[in-house]
Design a protein around this motif. Structure first.
Motif, PDB file in Angstrom:
ATOM      1  N   THR A   1       0.833  -1.200   0.000  1.00 26.49           N
ATOM      2  CA  THR A   1       0.000   0.000   0.000  1.00 26.49           C
ATOM      3  C   THR A   1       0.867   1.248   0.000  1.00 26.49           C
ATOM      4  O   THR A   1       0.628   2.201  -0.756  1.00 26.49           O
ATOM      5  CB  THR A   1      -0.936   0.013   1.222  1.00 26.49           C
ATOM      6  OG1 THR A   1      -1.733  -1.175   1.213  1.00 26.49           O
ATOM      7  CG2 THR A   1      -1.840   1.227   1.195  1.00 26.49           C
TER       8      THR A   1
ATOM      9  N   GLY B   1      -4.085   6.046   1.494  1.00 27.52           N
ATOM     10  CA  GLY B   1      -3.236   4.991   2.028  1.00 27.52           C
ATOM     11  C   GLY B   1      -3.521   4.728   3.498  1.00 27.52           C
ATOM     12  O   GLY B   1      -3.574   3.575   3.945  1.00 27.52           O
TER      13      GLY B   1
ATOM     14  N   ALA C   1      -6.787   2.878   3.774  1.00 32.10           N
ATOM     15  CA  ALA C   1      -6.638   1.466   3.428  1.00 32.10           C
ATOM     16  C   ALA C   1      -6.103   0.670   4.604  1.00 32.10           C
ATOM     17  O   ALA C   1      -6.552  -0.462   4.867  1.00 32.10           O
ATOM     18  CB  ALA C   1      -5.722   1.325   2.220  1.00 32.10           C
TER      19      ALA C   1
ATOM     20  N   LYS D   1      -8.274  -2.149   2.114  1.00 33.06           N
ATOM     21  CA  LYS D   1      -8.151  -1.535   0.792  1.00 33.06           C
ATOM     22  C   LYS D   1      -9.465  -1.537   0.031  1.00 33.06           C
ATOM     23  O   LYS D   1      -9.831  -0.548  -0.616  1.00 33.06           O
ATOM     24  CB  LYS D   1      -7.089  -2.273  -0.026  1.00 33.06           C
ATOM     25  CG  LYS D   1      -5.697  -2.225   0.576  1.00 33.06           C
ATOM     26  CD  LYS D   1      -4.713  -3.061  -0.230  1.00 33.06           C
ATOM     27  CE  LYS D   1      -3.381  -3.182   0.487  1.00 33.06           C
ATOM     28  NZ  LYS D   1      -2.405  -4.009  -0.246  1.00 33.06           N
TER      29      LYS D   1
ATOM     30  N   LEU E   1      -5.520   2.597  -4.777  1.00 32.24           N
ATOM     31  CA  LEU E   1      -5.997   1.412  -4.060  1.00 32.24           C
ATOM     32  C   LEU E   1      -6.068   0.159  -4.934  1.00 32.24           C
ATOM     33  O   LEU E   1      -5.575  -0.903  -4.515  1.00 32.24           O
ATOM     34  CB  LEU E   1      -7.349   1.720  -3.415  1.00 32.24           C
ATOM     35  CG  LEU E   1      -7.250   2.803  -2.326  1.00 32.24           C
ATOM     36  CD1 LEU E   1      -8.630   3.272  -1.900  1.00 32.24           C
ATOM     37  CD2 LEU E   1      -6.454   2.293  -1.137  1.00 32.24           C
TER      38      LEU E   1
ATOM     39  N   ALA F   1      -2.645  -1.110  -5.455  1.00 28.99           N
ATOM     40  CA  ALA F   1      -2.099  -1.778  -4.270  1.00 28.99           C
ATOM     41  C   ALA F   1      -2.752  -3.133  -4.035  1.00 28.99           C
ATOM     42  O   ALA F   1      -2.162  -4.009  -3.399  1.00 28.99           O
ATOM     43  CB  ALA F   1      -2.301  -0.885  -3.036  1.00 28.99           C
TER      44      ALA F   1
END
Length: 466
Positions: free
Chosen positions: A131, A307, A310, A315, A361, A364
């Motif tokens: 992330t 971030g 998340a 996430k 997101l 990631a």
């Protein structure tokens, strides 16, 4: 730094290429849509092949650098050529020129992008570290979108002549894109050298050294030699069978990819329509620069916040929140049908905050999907995932421009050359606004249905048996 290049290529052609065809070269709206779509259909064909090749490079050379370097060196020239159409060619000749040049440019981009997308899954096994890694990649990506989305039209207007202005924009932008890609490629090469030096210092044999290089650069990936051999022997057909197998065996990948493709379609539609909205609804061709500043400046600040969200909520939940906010903000711009004005920048700014999450997101989440697949199916296939992902992403962006071209054609949009002055019918103005507001919000809403089917959670990634 690689995201400086990927953001530039993803943004500038989507923003100005259709407009360049319809309002500078005199190409009809529907033909302009066909040209942009054809280049992206080619991406669907070539990206899985490149994914297979980059996996093979990793197995044989311990690095994905070779294809990245080839794409980095060739893209700047091809990008400039795309916007260098001689006016004497006329609309048909110009359309053919752009089609060929953009097909080659898209190929060069894929040579870099596919291995670049594969790298994060191989750099760390940590759920949260991915992330953080992808958050800062998207910060650079967001800055790149702002740089090219706002700076490209400024460069275009510097000469006072559309023909030379587009050429200047193409040359400068191509160089900047290439520099970002070359820096990332050079970093990959240095990483490989450091790993080989470490192996030599430890007194490893030549065979052990090669294994250390491969394992370090691939996140301790034990490459499936039999699978690589099958792909090599089967050629392109085997490559596409492997891509299909990737989709069939990974439900989280199917859900995430479907979500991202629909959102790329929505944002690609808005991106392609921004110049038309600025020129014909807001009555200022230069307003497209302010639209991009309104979209991207908040996103630069918001990316680290997504971030944090998340890590706090997961996430997939943060991704869903970002999507809903973006859809509402996009829908609100439908008010431009009745009262166009500077308030549009505020709505776009809210969309920009959400856009940062919609980019960082899912990027990631993709390495998590690859890692989860590796547990049951073996490692060494990140390039295959990257190829399918890149093909889906570019297809979504391309079809966004295609939908806009179809809407413009249906609503009677009048194409023109750079020397002509035209007036657009009211139906065309309505089509432009709806393409920027209502249609993207519907697509984002549909993407939430596929996101709900994404069932991979933190515990699935960091469970003790992993």
């Amino acid at each position: 730094m690689g995201s400086l290049g990927t953001g530039g290529f993803a943004t500038l052609p989507g923003l100005v290429l259709t407009y360049y065809l319809t309002d500078s070269l005199g190409v009809t709206a529907i033909l302009a849509g066909v040209i942009v779509t054809a280049a992206k259909v080619w991406d669907v064909v070539i990206d899985p092949v490149i994914g297979s090749l980059t996996d093979r490079d990793l197995a044989r050379r311990g690095t994905r650098r070779r294809l990245m370097l080839l794409g980095s060196l060739s893209l700047p020239v091809l990008f400039a050529v795309t916007f260098a159409v001689p006016p004497a060619l006329g609309p048909v000749g110009g359309a053919i020129w752009v089609l060929i040049a953009f097909l080659l440019t898209a190929t060069a981009f894929s040579l870099f992008q596919v291995p670049y997308i594969a790298l994060p899954a191989e750099l760390t096994d940590s759920y949260d570290a991915r992330t953080r890694l992808l958050t800062w990649r998207v910060v650079v990506l967001t800055f790149s979108i702002l740089l090219f989305g706002a700076g490209g039209p400024i460069l275009r207007g510097l000469t006072g002549n559309p023909t030379t202005g587009y050429l200047l924009m193409g040359v400068v932008s191509g160089v900047v894109i290439g520099v970002g890609m070359l820096i990332a490629t050079g970093a990959a090469a240095r990483s490989g050298r450091r790993t080989r030096d470490a192996a030599a210092d430890a007194g490893a044999t030549v065979a052990d050294e090669a294994e250390l290089v491969q394992e370090s650069l691939s996140g301790r990936i034990a490459h499936d030699v039999d699978t690589a051999g099958d792909v090599e022997e089967g050629g392109i057909g085997a490559t596409f069978r492997a891509a299909g197998a990737t989709l069939r065996r990974s439900q989280p990948f199917r859900a995430l990819l479907a979500t991202f493709v629909m959102q790329a379609l929505a944002t690609g539609l808005m991106l392609a329509g921004a110049q038309y909205l600025a020129t014909w609804v807001m009555r200022s061709e230069d307003a497209v620069t302010l639209l991009f500043v309104a979209l991207i400046a908040p996103a630069l600040i918001a990316a680290p916040a997504w971030g944090w969200a998340a890590r706090r909520f997961g996430k997939e939940r943060a991704f869903g929140i970002a999507s809903v906010v973006f859809a509402v903000a996009a829908l609100s711009t439908i008010g431009a049908l009745w009262s166009p004005g500077t308030w549009i920048y505020g709505a776009v700014a809210v969309a920009g905050i959400a856009y940062a999450g919609m980019q960082s997101l899912p990027m990631a989440m993709l390495p998590d999907v690859i890692a989860a697949d590796a547990v049951t199916n073996g490692r060494g296939r990140a390039g295959a995932f990257g190829g399918v992902w890149t093909a889906g992403e570019t297809t979504g962006f391309a079809l966004g421009a295609t939908i806009l071209a179809i809407v413009l054609a249906i609503t009677g949009y009048v194409s023109s050359t750079a020397a002509e002055t035209v007036t657009q019918p009211p139906a065309a103005l309505t089509g432009i606004v709806l393409s920027f507001s209502l249609v993207p919000s519907i697509l984002i809403g549909l993407s939430l249905l596929t996101l709900a089917r994404y069932r991979l959670r933190r515990d699935d990634i960091e469970s003790p048996d992993r």
